[in-house]
Design a protein around this motif. Structure first.
Motif, PDB file in Angstrom:
ATOM      1  N   ILE A 128      -1.026  -7.588 -10.710  1.00 54.78           N
ATOM      2  CA  ILE A 128      -1.920  -7.553  -9.553  1.00 54.78           C
ATOM      3  C   ILE A 128      -1.034  -7.650  -8.321  1.00 54.78           C
ATOM      4  N   LEU A 129      -1.274  -6.745  -7.377  1.00 51.97           N
ATOM      5  CA  LEU A 129      -0.533  -6.780  -6.110  1.00 51.97           C
ATOM      6  C   LEU A 129      -1.538  -6.853  -4.971  1.00 51.97           C
ATOM      7  N   PRO A 130      -1.148  -7.433  -3.834  1.00 52.26           N
ATOM      8  CA  PRO A 130      -2.067  -7.376  -2.684  1.00 52.26           C
ATOM      9  C   PRO A 130      -2.187  -5.927  -2.215  1.00 52.26           C
ATOM     10  N   LEU A 188     -11.347   3.628  -0.747  1.00 44.45           N
ATOM     11  CA  LEU A 188      -9.987   3.936  -1.219  1.00 44.45           C
ATOM     12  C   LEU A 188      -9.109   2.705  -1.035  1.00 44.45           C
ATOM     13  N   HIS A 189      -8.225   2.442  -1.968  1.00 44.70           N
ATOM     14  CA  HIS A 189      -7.308   1.326  -1.721  1.00 44.70           C
ATOM     15  C   HIS A 189      -5.908   1.816  -1.365  1.00 44.70           C
ATOM     16  N   LEU A 190      -5.807   3.141  -1.221  1.00 44.78           N
ATOM     17  CA  LEU A 190      -4.580   3.723  -0.679  1.00 44.78           C
ATOM     18  C   LEU A 190      -4.958   4.333   0.678  1.00 44.78           C
ATOM     19  N   PRO A 210       5.894  -3.684 -11.627  1.00 45.43           N
ATOM     20  CA  PRO A 210       4.761  -2.776 -11.450  1.00 45.43           C
ATOM     21  C   PRO A 210       5.128  -1.292 -11.293  1.00 45.43           C
ATOM     22  N   LEU A 211       6.218  -1.038 -10.556  1.00 45.94           N
ATOM     23  CA  LEU A 211       6.594   0.374 -10.338  1.00 45.94           C
ATOM     24  C   LEU A 211       7.240   0.963 -11.587  1.00 45.94           C
ATOM     25  N   GLU A 212       8.044   0.114 -12.254  1.00 42.73           N
ATOM     26  CA  GLU A 212       8.688   0.567 -13.484  1.00 42.73           C
ATOM     27  C   GLU A 212       7.603   0.851 -14.536  1.00 42.73           C
ATOM     28  N   GLN A 213       6.580   0.016 -14.565  1.00 44.30           N
ATOM     29  CA  GLN A 213       5.497   0.205 -15.533  1.00 44.30           C
ATOM     30  C   GLN A 213       4.711   1.484 -15.220  1.00 44.30           C
ATOM     31  N   LYS A 214       4.452   1.685 -13.937  1.00 50.15           N
ATOM     32  CA  LYS A 214       3.731   2.906 -13.525  1.00 50.15           C
ATOM     33  C   LYS A 214       4.530   4.144 -13.958  1.00 50.15           C
ATOM     34  N   LYS A 215       5.845   4.051 -13.746  1.00 53.23           N
ATOM     35  CA  LYS A 215       6.717   5.186 -14.055  1.00 53.23           C
ATOM     36  C   LYS A 215       6.798   5.436 -15.571  1.00 53.23           C
ATOM     37  N   ILE A 259       4.530   0.999   1.434  1.00 57.01           N
ATOM     38  CA  ILE A 259       5.796   0.255   1.491  1.00 57.01           C
ATOM     39  C   ILE A 259       6.628   0.590   0.257  1.00 57.01           C
ATOM     40  N   SER A 260       5.969   0.637  -0.897  1.00 59.65           N
ATOM     41  CA  SER A 260       6.688   0.903  -2.146  1.00 59.65           C
ATOM     42  C   SER A 260       7.338   2.279  -2.114  1.00 59.65           C
ATOM     43  N   THR A 261       6.567   3.295  -1.736  1.00 52.12           N
ATOM     44  CA  THR A 261       7.133   4.650  -1.759  1.00 52.12           C
ATOM     45  C   THR A 261       8.249   4.785  -0.719  1.00 52.12           C
TER      46      THR A 261
END
Ligand SMILES: NC(=O)C1=CN([C@@H]2O[C@H](COP(=O)(O)OP(=O)(O)OC[C@H]3O[C@@H](n4cnc5c(N)ncnc54)[C@H](OP(=O)(O)O)[C@@H]3O)[C@@H](O)[C@H]2O)C=CC1
Ligand SMILES: O=C(O)C(=O)Cc1c[nH]c2ccccc12
Length: 253
Positions: free
Chosen positions: A171-173, A22-24, A224-229, A184-186
């Protein structure tokens, strides 16, 4: 509960590569009312995730009926029931939940001339590890999380890897200062607008990964978050493939 395959967690068991992890973090991937055991690391491996799903089914006495493929489901408004046809049996139910996921069916793009290709051609869902590709030239088509990680696995198995990238992507680390980028993002989104959190993620990525543009991987205009949304497209969480691209061991096109 009806299941087409013959086991719990069939996608994980049958259609994933061996090094998958898992990467989460496990807290963000648990099912209701049962956390992962404490001895399982922050990012569970494929084996640990399958064990968790099996333990979950056992704990809650969930007994799916295996090898039952649903052919049709029709709502009978007069009776107020769903009529669900699976193999030779018909099921009647008031509530009908489709939980078939989004990755069950492999999609192979229709690339012109592909049928003339003499080498081996496999979809990511059949890739297990890179042992069979040592010393061979391999083109990985698609730069999502699977394509990126499989290209890393191939590099680690001494294949000569190229990665076909057709569009801009983020791409994000996987982690920033030892903390999951996803968490961190959430967390930041509780206080700050998406655009600001995106700006923060991009600065961190620049510091940790470097300039992805230089390596032929351009970033979209939106973060990245705007794109996901707005599109549902997931950022790639890097687990080492990008440094292979930077070192030239993996050629991006
Ligand atoms: N460790 C983990 O936890 C992992 C998680 N995952 C998750 O599983 C899900 C599925 O991931 P994945 O299997 O990577 O699939 P995705 O759909 O995310 O990625 C497929 C990629 O292939 C590209 N593509 C499709 N067709 C073509 C084509 N004809 N030519 C070139 N490129 C093409 C797409 O580009 P485009 O964007 O332009 O359509 C996209 O970048 C995601 O949610 C991902 O995060 C996957 C792997 C590991
Ligand atoms: O792995 C996936 O499929 C995800 O959707 C991960 C994800 C969603 N939003 C994010 C924000 C930052 C890092 C990862 C994700």
């Amino acid at each position: 509960m009806l299941e087409k395959e013959s086991c719990v967690g069939s996608l994980w068991r049958l259609k994933t590569y061996n090094r998958l992890q898992l990467h989460l973090p496990k807290e963000t991937c648990k099912l209701p009312h049962m956390p992962f055991p404490p001895e399982v690391p922050a990012y569970p491996t494929k084996k640990q995730f399958i064990s968790y799903l099996e333990a979950y089914a056992k704990h809650f006495a969930i007994e799916p009926m295996f090898r039952q493929e649903v052919q049709s489901a029709i709502y009978d408004a007069r009776m107020g029931f769903w009529r669900v046809q699976a193999n030779e049996s018909e099921f009647l139910c008031r509530w009908f939940i489709v939980a078939t996921g989004e990755n069950a069916e492999p999609v192979l793009p229709n690339i012109e001339g592909i049928s003339d290709f003499k080498g081996s051609l496999i979809h990511t869902s059949r890739y297990k590890d890179g042992a069979a590709f040592e010393g061979q030239k391999v083109l990985v088509v698609g730069c999502g999380n699977s394509g990126m990680e499989i290209s890393l696995d191939l590099c680690n198995n001494d294949a000569q890897v190229s990665l076909a990238v057709r569009d801009k992507l983020h791409i994000l680390p996987r982690e920033i200062l030892g903390r999951s980028t996803f968490c961190i993002s959430t967390w930041l989104l509780n206080w700050f607008p998406v655009k600001l959190v995106d700006r923060f993620l991009l600065v961190c990525s620049q510091v940790i990964l470097g300039d992805t543009h230089k390596m032929g991987i351009r970033r979209p205009k939106i973060g990245p978050l705007e794109q996901k949304k707005s599109t549902g497209k997931t950022p790639v969480l890097d687990v080492g493939a990008f440094s292979k691209i930077k070192s030239g061991q993996n050629q991006g096109y």
